[in-house]
Design an enzyme around this catalytic site. Sequence first.
Site, PDB file in Angstrom:
ATOM      1  CB  SER A 554      -0.916   0.158   0.846  1.00 29.80           C
ATOM      2  OG  SER A 554      -1.890   0.653   0.878  1.00 29.80           O
ATOM      3  CG  ASP A 640      -6.774  -2.542  -3.538  1.00 30.11           C
ATOM      4  OD1 ASP A 640      -7.309  -0.876  -2.121  1.00 30.11           O
ATOM      5  OD2 ASP A 640      -5.549  -2.494  -3.497  1.00 30.11           O
ATOM      6  CG  HIS A 675      -6.204  -1.961   0.176  1.00 35.17           C
ATOM      7  ND1 HIS A 675      -5.472  -2.239  -0.996  1.00 35.17           N
ATOM      8  CD2 HIS A 675      -5.319  -2.040   1.746  1.00 35.17           C
ATOM      9  CE1 HIS A 675      -4.098  -1.209  -0.278  1.00 35.17           C
ATOM     10  NE2 HIS A 675      -4.327  -1.713   1.096  1.00 35.17           N
TER      11      HIS A 675
END
Length: 704
Positions: A554, A640, A675
């Site tokens: 991320s 995501d 995600h």
Amino acid sequence: MPKTTSKTASKTETAPVAPRRPHSFTCHGITVTDDYAWLKDANWQEVLRDPAVLDGDIRKYLEEENGYTESLLGHTSPLQKTLVREMRSRIKEDDSSVPSPDGSFAYFRKFREGGQHELFGRMPRNGGEADIVLDGDALAKDHKYFKFGGSRHSPDHKLQAWSADTKGSEYFSIRVRDWATGKDFDDVVEETDGGIVWSKDARSFFYVKLDDNHRPMQVWRHRLGTKQADDTLVYEEQDAGWFTHLHESTSGRFCVIAGGDHETSEQRLIDLDNPEAPPRLVAARQEGVQYSLADRGDELFILTNADDAIDFKIVTAPLASPERANWRDLIPHRAGIYVIDLDLYAGHLVRLERANALPAIIIRDLASSEEHAIAFDEAAYSLDTMGSYEFETTNLRFSYSSMTTPSEVYDYDMAKRTRVLRKRQEIPSGHDVADYVTTRIMAKAHDGAEVPVSILHKRGLRLDGAAPLLLYGYGSYGMAMPASFSANRLSLVDRGFVYAIAHIRGGADKGWGWYLDGKREKKTNSFDDFAASARALIEAKYTSAKRIVGHGGSAGGMLMGAVANRAGELFAGIVAEVPFVDVLNTMLDDSLPLTPPEWPEWGNPIESEKDFRTILSYSPYDNVAAKEYPAILAMGGLTDPRVTYWEPAKWIARLRATMSGGGPVLLRTNMGAGHGGASGRFDRLDEVAIVYAFALWAAGMAEA
């Protein structure tokens, strides 16, 4: 590139080449050309809800990339299976949480042997027959993806509200189950963030609805037995840069509407005895001022950075008039001692603090104002309070672990100062703490800042620079990376890897000032701290240049992208999971779910030329250069909503077209997840195994 056996070399395909379709735009007089903008599906909002509608060209390219990655890493398939087997053997398959008492019951979560998903249940408070109300395995069986959101029993213990996401897109549907019959009511509340707060009479509950851009902006009240279309809008946030979430207050008396971005916050209270009354504002938003609260009787206890309390302080305010003018210091600000969290009970105030990357729990007796601390003596460890359903209690539950010590859960009597170990994480395949060493070094950054680095290795490691090392980092949003236990890591450490965590600026590991020193125009401190950590580990002979594998996800994936551009020569390989690498383009698109709330973190390049130039100067995608790169594995998720699938796809396409040597650079897109990757606890291990197999391969150890 790591050596491949002749067997693998023969089936290696040529790397896919993404066609260039130049798209140029000019902003603040600066023209930027993006050859791979086409990889972003024009209908991305629809793709989040239904991955089947993805544009055919884009799907074909992503599948070619997956095929290429498979062709290069396919020979590690037996190794991946071994890694999964090892990691799974360290999981207690029928694990369960320590039951948490509430009234005449104690509630728990558990897994069944072989099960992927949690079961929610309860038993009589003092022990006895257990009841299961939600069986995650049964609920998941008709879905490729399944993830629980919230689950909360009603105040009268008759109902269980629960939510789940079945796409990986983080849109959660809420349902209500009857404990007596085990059946769900007809009520279905869709497109929520998953959280639920019950009214005291258990006839209604509050939830947050996500809008079409996946932003949590509205709070609604749902009455049981009615349709979602008839729900009542309770509060709507007007600022697209603000997120809104709900939780119960510490005493259980209020539903707290907590709104904010990364710099400013504001809270409102709904009296759960009177759920139709409008929410009451606590203190009006003031830019740069953050606060969160707990309630006790007619007094609020507020954790805040008001009045330049950079590392936060605790103030009190009367419930009847809680505005800023009436805040009074209880625990004043102390520079360098960061107050992370507060927890409140009828007779005690508990705060979690961190100084110099080590946490402590401080307990204050509210009658006598006496304080005492719970602390531990390992070189690096992680500590967390675990909350409670009950307010009128002297029991504090907390968890402790270190990089060598599996997680332990304690019940601590705040009045008697005694602790009872309630649970120690079991490692079924065995784990001897004495076989491992955890230690810490300080890396000196380019400007003299001291960056803590937590280290785990097998006892008996020779410090001769020969060992491969995995260096993990994050460094954004003020999130600290705890030096906690992870059973998975042992698969690398047992094979001779050193595992290290760099507590870089941008995280709050050394206080809130440490965070402020790694954001916006100071963002590059995060990247330079990570490189300095790598160099310090080389200098201390834990490893050598080109023996290090960097790992981040991320915003930590942005770190990986930036480090590949700035200090790639230190690394044998880099793994970037769901990497936020296309920073400039994402921050210029205010329709994306996370863009407006992210401007305080990175800057707003739409409005500010200075912010535009700052982001352009480090954005990993925009700074790919004709130079040698280490081997890189980028991993994305098609659904995501946080880091969209096209960011890693564009980055790998540009790397492959631009770099002058090194590599290879690989892209793996999970075509059915978001995600967080795969949803089941064992399926997730498949993805960890890919990361670790890549790390071993990059270090030339995949065949060992």
